[in-house]
Design an enzyme around this catalytic site. Structure first.
Site, PDB file in Angstrom:
ATOM      1  N   PRO A   2      42.272  39.050  47.507  1.00  0.00           N
ATOM      2  CA  PRO A   2      42.173  40.012  46.390  1.00  0.00           C
ATOM      3  C   PRO A   2      42.115  41.467  46.849  1.00  0.00           C
ATOM      4  O   PRO A   2      41.280  41.833  47.673  1.00  0.00           O
ATOM      5  CB  PRO A   2      40.883  39.596  45.685  1.00  0.00           C
ATOM      6  N   GLU A   3      43.031  42.270  46.323  1.00  0.00           N
ATOM      7  CA  GLU A   3      43.061  43.714  46.598  1.00  0.00           C
ATOM      8  C   GLU A   3      42.792  44.446  45.287  1.00  0.00           C
ATOM      9  O   GLU A   3      42.503  43.811  44.275  1.00  0.00           O
ATOM     10  CB  GLU A   3      44.433  44.100  47.168  1.00  0.00           C
ATOM     11  N   LYS A  59      37.817  47.219  46.566  1.00  0.00           N
ATOM     12  CA  LYS A  59      37.850  45.785  46.331  1.00  0.00           C
ATOM     13  C   LYS A  59      36.498  45.248  45.867  1.00  0.00           C
ATOM     14  O   LYS A  59      36.299  44.042  45.808  1.00  0.00           O
ATOM     15  CB  LYS A  59      38.277  45.060  47.616  1.00  0.00           C
ATOM     16  N   HIS A  93      36.038  24.934  43.423  1.00  0.00           N
ATOM     17  CA  HIS A  93      35.269  25.617  44.464  1.00  0.00           C
ATOM     18  C   HIS A  93      34.270  26.619  43.880  1.00  0.00           C
ATOM     19  O   HIS A  93      34.084  27.703  44.410  1.00  0.00           O
ATOM     20  CB  HIS A  93      36.221  26.290  45.445  1.00  0.00           C
ATOM     21  N   ARG A 112      37.587  29.762  50.313  1.00  0.00           N
ATOM     22  CA  ARG A 112      37.439  30.033  51.749  1.00  0.00           C
ATOM     23  C   ARG A 112      36.057  30.567  52.149  1.00  0.00           C
ATOM     24  O   ARG A 112      35.787  30.760  53.325  1.00  0.00           O
ATOM     25  CB  ARG A 112      38.519  31.024  52.202  1.00  0.00           C
ATOM     26  N   ARG A 250      47.175  43.034  61.445  1.00  0.00           N
ATOM     27  CA  ARG A 250      47.654  42.267  60.292  1.00  0.00           C
ATOM     28  C   ARG A 250      49.169  42.125  60.359  1.00  0.00           C
ATOM     29  O   ARG A 250      49.842  42.949  60.971  1.00  0.00           O
ATOM     30  CB  ARG A 250      47.282  42.995  58.979  1.00  0.00           C
TER      31      ARG A 250
END
Ligand SMILES: [Zn+2]
Length: 263
Positions: A2-3, A59, A93, A112, A250
């Site tokens: 998520p950005e 974020k 989750h 995650r 990245r």
């Protein structure tokens, strides 16, 4: 991951579904997401209150409960929010569930487990402590120019640095640089002032349009890099195969033909 556009979409979803409802309980299913607060304390302090408003910075999402207590949320790699009624609708989750008096629930889901939930008294103090830069949609052109005038390194690394500008991550940095036709490894010292101004305008435009698309890739224009990003993907502008490289730790995707290092 998520950005800014994703987190803004979560903010609007939370505003639409979960404000002004009395919280009757908090069910912590994985305490690992809690930062600086125990499950018991989180439940005790939120019970009986209502979420009244929210605020996003980069974020991070902050949700104000009445009497000035702030819940802070960070979505890590895979975090998201889901509002629903019946327990069987709970996402697989789910890590933390907020239960409301109307019998609906808000789930913080995070496969995650890199997400974070905490309680804070003062958002500005938190932002200061984390040394976060201005939000990518709030930053002014003069501040943006100042950052690019002072910093050294690859342009993409600068865009990703949350301490300089908050909110842009790997995916949108690539999209912004594709639209601005700047190679991600371009040294910022090589950028002309007018290129920096263009980068500023493009960044705003991409982030706003991604929010309009609810950060949903299926709603993004085919002329964007995002739908083509990945192995075997072709540049939507010239049709050549996209390239990847590791920049700032990245994976960057770009078109070596359309995105140049000299500006
Ligand atoms: Zn191209």
């Amino acid at each position: 991951m998520p950005e800014l556009p994703d987190v803004e979409t979560f903010k609007r979803y939370l505003d639409r579904t979960s404000l002004h409802r009395r919280i009757i309980g908090v069910d912590v299913r994985s305490a690992y997401v809690l930062k600086g607060v125990s499950g018991r304390e989180l439940a005790r302090r939120l019970k009986g209150r209502r979420f009244e408003s929210s605020r996003r910075h980069g974020k991070h999402l902050f949700v104000r409960a009445d009497h000035d207590l702030w819940l802070r949320l960070h979505f890590g790699m895979t975090g998201s929010l889901h509002y629903f009624k019946d327990e069987e609708q709970a996402p697989k989750h789910t890590r933390v569930l907020f239960l409301f008096a109307n019998r609906h629930r808000l789930a913080f889901e995070d496969q995650r487990k890199f997400g974070e939930i905490g309680l804070i008294d003062d958002v500005n103090e938190f932002l200061k402590k984390r040394a976060l830069g201005p939000d990518a949609l709030d930053i002014r052109l003069t501040q943006f120019r100042e950052i690019f005038g002072k910093q050294r390194g690859a342009v993409k690394t600068i865009l990703l640095n949350q301490k300089l500008i908050a909110g842009i991550g790997n995916i949108y940095a690539d999209e912004i640089l594709f639209r601005a036709r700047i190679h991600p490894a371009t040294q910022v010292s090589a950028l002309k002032q007018k290129t920096v101004s263009k980068l500023f305008r493009v960044a705003r435009d991409i982030l706003k349009r991604a929010i309009d698309a609810k950060a949903d890739m299926d709603r993004m224009p085919k002329s964007w890099l995002l739908p083509h990003r990945g192995k075997g993907g072709k540049c939507p502008r010239c049709g050549r195969e996209l390239k990847s490289a590791t920049i700032g730790g990245r994976t960057a995707w770009f078109c070596a033909h359309c995105q140049r290092k000299s500006h």
